[in-house]
Motif scaffolding. Sequence first.
Motif, PDB file in Angstrom:
ATOM      1  N   TRP A 114      -9.256   1.452  -5.610  1.00  0.00           N
ATOM      2  CA  TRP A 114      -9.456   2.776  -5.037  1.00  0.00           C
ATOM      3  C   TRP A 114      -9.226   3.835  -6.096  1.00  0.00           C
ATOM      4  O   TRP A 114      -8.394   3.654  -6.989  1.00  0.00           O
ATOM      5  CB  TRP A 114      -8.519   2.978  -3.846  1.00  0.00           C
ATOM      6  CG  TRP A 114      -8.866   2.043  -2.729  1.00  0.00           C
ATOM      7  CD1 TRP A 114      -8.324   0.825  -2.482  1.00  0.00           C
ATOM      8  CD2 TRP A 114      -9.880   2.225  -1.748  1.00  0.00           C
ATOM      9  NE1 TRP A 114      -8.935   0.237  -1.401  1.00  0.00           N
ATOM     10  CE2 TRP A 114      -9.886   1.072  -0.926  1.00  0.00           C
ATOM     11  CE3 TRP A 114     -10.792   3.244  -1.478  1.00  0.00           C
ATOM     12  CZ2 TRP A 114     -10.763   0.922   0.132  1.00  0.00           C
ATOM     13  CZ3 TRP A 114     -11.661   3.090  -0.409  1.00  0.00           C
ATOM     14  CH2 TRP A 114     -11.643   1.948   0.385  1.00  0.00           C
ATOM     15  N   THR A 151      -5.941   8.034  -4.056  1.00  0.00           N
ATOM     16  CA  THR A 151      -6.427   7.726  -2.702  1.00  0.00           C
ATOM     17  C   THR A 151      -5.267   7.378  -1.771  1.00  0.00           C
ATOM     18  O   THR A 151      -5.159   7.918  -0.672  1.00  0.00           O
ATOM     19  CB  THR A 151      -7.436   6.567  -2.726  1.00  0.00           C
ATOM     20  OG1 THR A 151      -8.524   6.920  -3.571  1.00  0.00           O
ATOM     21  CG2 THR A 151      -7.957   6.252  -1.332  1.00  0.00           C
ATOM     22  N   ARG A 152      -4.414   6.451  -2.228  1.00  0.00           N
ATOM     23  CA  ARG A 152      -3.279   6.031  -1.391  1.00  0.00           C
ATOM     24  C   ARG A 152      -2.379   7.221  -1.088  1.00  0.00           C
ATOM     25  O   ARG A 152      -1.941   7.413   0.043  1.00  0.00           O
ATOM     26  CB  ARG A 152      -2.490   4.927  -2.072  1.00  0.00           C
ATOM     27  CG  ARG A 152      -1.231   4.558  -1.306  1.00  0.00           C
ATOM     28  CD  ARG A 152      -0.532   3.399  -1.903  1.00  0.00           C
ATOM     29  NE  ARG A 152      -1.201   2.219  -1.376  1.00  0.00           N
ATOM     30  CZ  ARG A 152      -0.920   0.987  -1.698  1.00  0.00           C
ATOM     31  NH1 ARG A 152       0.018   0.740  -2.571  1.00  0.00           N
ATOM     32  NH2 ARG A 152      -1.556  -0.022  -1.163  1.00  0.00           N
ATOM     33  N   THR A 153      -2.120   8.039  -2.097  1.00  0.00           N
ATOM     34  CA  THR A 153      -1.266   9.209  -1.897  1.00  0.00           C
ATOM     35  C   THR A 153      -1.883  10.147  -0.872  1.00  0.00           C
ATOM     36  O   THR A 153      -1.188  10.630   0.028  1.00  0.00           O
ATOM     37  CB  THR A 153      -1.046   9.956  -3.240  1.00  0.00           C
ATOM     38  OG1 THR A 153      -0.443   9.045  -4.164  1.00  0.00           O
ATOM     39  CG2 THR A 153      -0.159  11.169  -3.066  1.00  0.00           C
ATOM     40  N   LEU A 170      -3.995   9.435   1.522  1.00  0.00           N
ATOM     41  CA  LEU A 170      -3.934   8.834   2.855  1.00  0.00           C
ATOM     42  C   LEU A 170      -2.516   8.860   3.421  1.00  0.00           C
ATOM     43  O   LEU A 170      -2.325   9.128   4.613  1.00  0.00           O
ATOM     44  CB  LEU A 170      -4.460   7.398   2.817  1.00  0.00           C
ATOM     45  CG  LEU A 170      -5.960   7.265   2.533  1.00  0.00           C
ATOM     46  CD1 LEU A 170      -6.337   5.794   2.339  1.00  0.00           C
ATOM     47  CD2 LEU A 170      -6.774   7.883   3.657  1.00  0.00           C
ATOM     48  N   GLU A 171      -1.522   8.591   2.575  1.00  0.00           N
ATOM     49  CA  GLU A 171      -0.141   8.642   3.042  1.00  0.00           C
ATOM     50  C   GLU A 171       0.245  10.061   3.453  1.00  0.00           C
ATOM     51  O   GLU A 171       0.944  10.258   4.448  1.00  0.00           O
ATOM     52  CB  GLU A 171       0.804   8.104   1.971  1.00  0.00           C
ATOM     53  CG  GLU A 171       0.707   6.593   1.822  1.00  0.00           C
ATOM     54  CD  GLU A 171       1.558   6.029   0.696  1.00  0.00           C
ATOM     55  OE1 GLU A 171       2.082   6.813  -0.131  1.00  0.00           O
ATOM     56  OE2 GLU A 171       1.698   4.799   0.641  1.00  0.00           O
ATOM     57  N   SER A 184       2.924  -0.480   2.807  1.00  0.00           N
ATOM     58  CA  SER A 184       2.596   0.213   1.557  1.00  0.00           C
ATOM     59  C   SER A 184       3.839   0.441   0.716  1.00  0.00           C
ATOM     60  O   SER A 184       3.838   0.178  -0.492  1.00  0.00           O
ATOM     61  CB  SER A 184       1.862   1.530   1.830  1.00  0.00           C
ATOM     62  OG  SER A 184       2.667   2.396   2.600  1.00  0.00           O
ATOM     63  N   LEU A 229       4.631  -1.461  -2.861  1.00  0.00           N
ATOM     64  CA  LEU A 229       4.839  -0.702  -4.089  1.00  0.00           C
ATOM     65  C   LEU A 229       6.137  -1.119  -4.776  1.00  0.00           C
ATOM     66  O   LEU A 229       6.182  -1.278  -5.994  1.00  0.00           O
ATOM     67  CB  LEU A 229       4.850   0.802  -3.799  1.00  0.00           C
ATOM     68  CG  LEU A 229       3.508   1.410  -3.421  1.00  0.00           C
ATOM     69  CD1 LEU A 229       3.679   2.862  -2.994  1.00  0.00           C
ATOM     70  CD2 LEU A 229       2.534   1.310  -4.574  1.00  0.00           C
TER      71      LEU A 229
END
Length: 171
Positions: free
Chosen positions: A52, A56-58, A60-61, A126, A130
């Motif tokens: 991704w 992206t993860r940040t 979405l979180e 998640s 991590l």
Amino acid sequence: MPPLATLLIYALAGTAMGLLALRTGIPAAPLAGALLGAGIVSMSGKLEIAAWPSGTRTALEIGIGVVIGTSLTRASLEQLQLLWKPALLITITLVMTGLVIGLWTSRLLGIDPVVALLGAAPGGISGMSLVGTEFGVGAAVAALHAVRLITVLLVLPLVVKLLVPLGLGES
């Protein structure tokens, strides 16, 4: 396959299963369905692991945090004043239980203690993945938490529905 096409396939699989799961009526059905859909595609080995775009993860979180945060109200704060003791007891119990189960699982099944401890920890997939990545065991921790999360999302609502009519939900 180009990276964008791979991401699109993962997104479509997750979206399709998330929407299909809505029909089940279980709590957090879209989350469980999306996790299952993308997980099936990922585990099939037919596509590369999704890479991704950075952030992206940040993003979405943050989005999930905003959605959850907007559900907190003044009434939530008032309830927290009444529920801080159970919250503390539940947190301590979950952490201690996770430590005991993680160590016991490691010894009983001979798996890496770091994987077992992080896999049994009460954190989310998640966050614990991590942490696992920092120890070099992120994929294994993610797998354990994915199984736990899917199982909890599918089984616990049914158990609650069975127990509440028995009067166990009344105070």
